[in-house]
Design an enzyme around this catalytic site. Structure first.
Site, PDB file in Angstrom:
ATOM      1  N   VAL A   1       0.841  -1.195   0.000  1.00  0.00           N
ATOM      2  CA  VAL A   1       0.000   0.000   0.000  1.00  0.00           C
ATOM      3  C   VAL A   1       0.880   1.250   0.000  1.00  0.00           C
ATOM      4  O   VAL A   1       1.756   1.404   0.845  1.00  0.00           O
ATOM      5  CB  VAL A   1      -0.933  -0.028   1.223  1.00  0.00           C
TER       6      VAL A   1
ATOM      7  N   CYS B   1      -3.950  14.079  14.941  1.00  0.00           N
ATOM      8  CA  CYS B   1      -4.241  14.831  16.172  1.00  0.00           C
ATOM      9  C   CYS B   1      -3.427  14.238  17.330  1.00  0.00           C
ATOM     10  O   CYS B   1      -2.938  14.945  18.196  1.00  0.00           O
ATOM     11  CB  CYS B   1      -5.716  14.754  16.550  1.00  0.00           C
TER      12      CYS B   1
ATOM     13  N   CYS C   1       7.841  -6.214  16.464  1.00  0.00           N
ATOM     14  CA  CYS C   1       7.698  -7.643  16.799  1.00  0.00           C
ATOM     15  C   CYS C   1       8.969  -8.414  16.444  1.00  0.00           C
ATOM     16  O   CYS C   1       9.226  -9.481  16.982  1.00  0.00           O
ATOM     17  CB  CYS C   1       6.510  -8.235  16.060  1.00  0.00           C
TER      18      CYS C   1
HETATM   19 ZN   LIG Z   1      -6.676  15.302  13.165  1.00  0.00          ZN
END
Ligand SMILES: [Zn+2]
Length: 361
Positions: A130, A194, A207
């Site tokens: 991705v 945030c 891991c």
């Molecule tokens: Zn945010």
């Protein structure tokens, strides 16, 4: 504890309640889940119509996929870039020794397993790494994104995509006996930026460096799957609403309230820095003593010809999806689209030159 701002529930299903209840009485498969009052026949029908994409099918992704397939989520897309290895089996609950012996890509092994678990579910494995260039296509049209990744680069990409397209997503991470999770509803809760204004830099335990125990994986994936069921069945008022973390060995549990940051570049200013970034041509994989090589142009390799060529240099094996060759002290795994994972180095320059020498530029 419920959120202060709760999204309006979607309108009730079109199907008359009696008809749907009758339908599910015939199928015993979900009877115990339908008996659970908050889900009931209406919630079950919502799950059947739901589309979920799981990004990363390691320990967390495999457990999430198993739970959601058993719950009857109608469509599951599982995206993963790696193949099954023996060292995965202790905690990656979808896979077994035969998957590892065949070096099956996790996306392929997961699709096969999920189809056996529940034929009602449209399960689709996608072998892909991705990146900014493909993430919007890979996640577009889905109702929910589950985080099964193992790195912050991909998580920030997920966060950008989810916030931009207003798709709920559920962050989760696990290492050692520690786990952490947070549920993000764009426009309603804080987002990942945030909490962490930028991707953490420097050494982080993974891991592969600190190890991991299966129950820690179960803990995080169970909370993620529960949150998924709440969102998909229309019960957002029951979401936990906290940054939850625990250490199941040290017996610690923490819940933090994380309000939205009004200055957040991602969810307040709507600047999607990770999505707009340049796709790297190569990246190091965290803590795995390996480097992944990407090609800018997508290509289709002739794997049989590559296997023959590499056999001159060292022992090779492969399947329909990849070729693997041991070139001491390195191990090459080359996928059909030209992407490669080179184990035995963390030096991208060296990996690039090995790739050019053995696979081609
Ligand atoms: Zn945010």
């Amino acid at each position: 504890m419920a959120f202060k701002t709760v999204r309006k529930k979607s309108p009730p299903m079109e199907m008359p309640m009696e008809a749907s209840a009758e339908k599910f009485v015939v199928s015993e498969k979900y009877s115990r889940q339908i008996l659970f009052a908050p889900i009931g026949p209406e919630g079950q029908e919502r799950l059947r119509q739901a589309k979920v994409v799981i990004v990363g099918c390691g320990a967390l992704g495999a457990a999430q996929a198993s739970m959601l397939a058993r719950a009857g989520v109608g469509r599951l897309r599982i995206i993963d870039r790696d193949y099954v290895e023996e060292s995965n089996l202790q905690r990656q609950f979808l896979f077994d020794e035969s998957d590892a012996a065949q070096r099956l890509p996790k996306a392929v092994a997961a699709e096969q397993k999920l189809r056996r678990i529940n034929t009602d579910v449209q399960a689709e494995g996608v072998i892909a790494d991705v990146q900014a260039a493909n993430i919007e296509d890979l996640t577009g049209g889905f109702d929910l994104i589950l985080d099964g990744t193992d790195n912050f680069e991909t998580r920030f990409l997920l966060n950008d995509t989810a916030v931009k397209h207003r798709i709920p997503w559920i962050y989760g991470a696990v290492v050692s006996s520690y786990g952490i999770t947070f549920t993000i509803l764009p426009d309603h809760t804080a987002c990942l930026s945030c909490l962490l204004p930028s991707s953490p830099v420097g050494l982080q335990e993974t891991c592969d460096t600190a190890g991991v125990i299966g129950p820690a994986v179960s803990g995080v994936s169970t909370i993620q799957a529960s949150e998924a069921l709440k969102i998909l069945s229309g019960h957002e008022e029951n979401l936990h609403g906290k940054l939850l973390s625990f250490d199941i060995w040290q017996n610690r549990l923490q819940q933090l309230t994380c309000p939205r940051d009004p200055a957040c570049l991602t969810c307040s200013k709507r600047q999607f820095r990770y999505l707009e970034g340049e796709a790297p041509t190569h990246i190091s994989m965290c803590g795995r003593n390996s480097v992944q090589i990407h090609q800018r142009d997508s290509r289709q390799l002739n794997l049989a010809a590559l296997k023959e060529r590499l056999a001159q240099f060292g022992p090779v094996q492969g399947n329909a999806y990849l070729v693997q060759c041991r070139l001491d002290p390195y191990e090459f795994t080359v996928f059909q689209d030209g992407r490669a994972i080179i184990k035995g180095t963390q030096d991208p320059g060296l990996a690039r030159s090995l790739y050019a020498r053995y696979v081609g530029s």
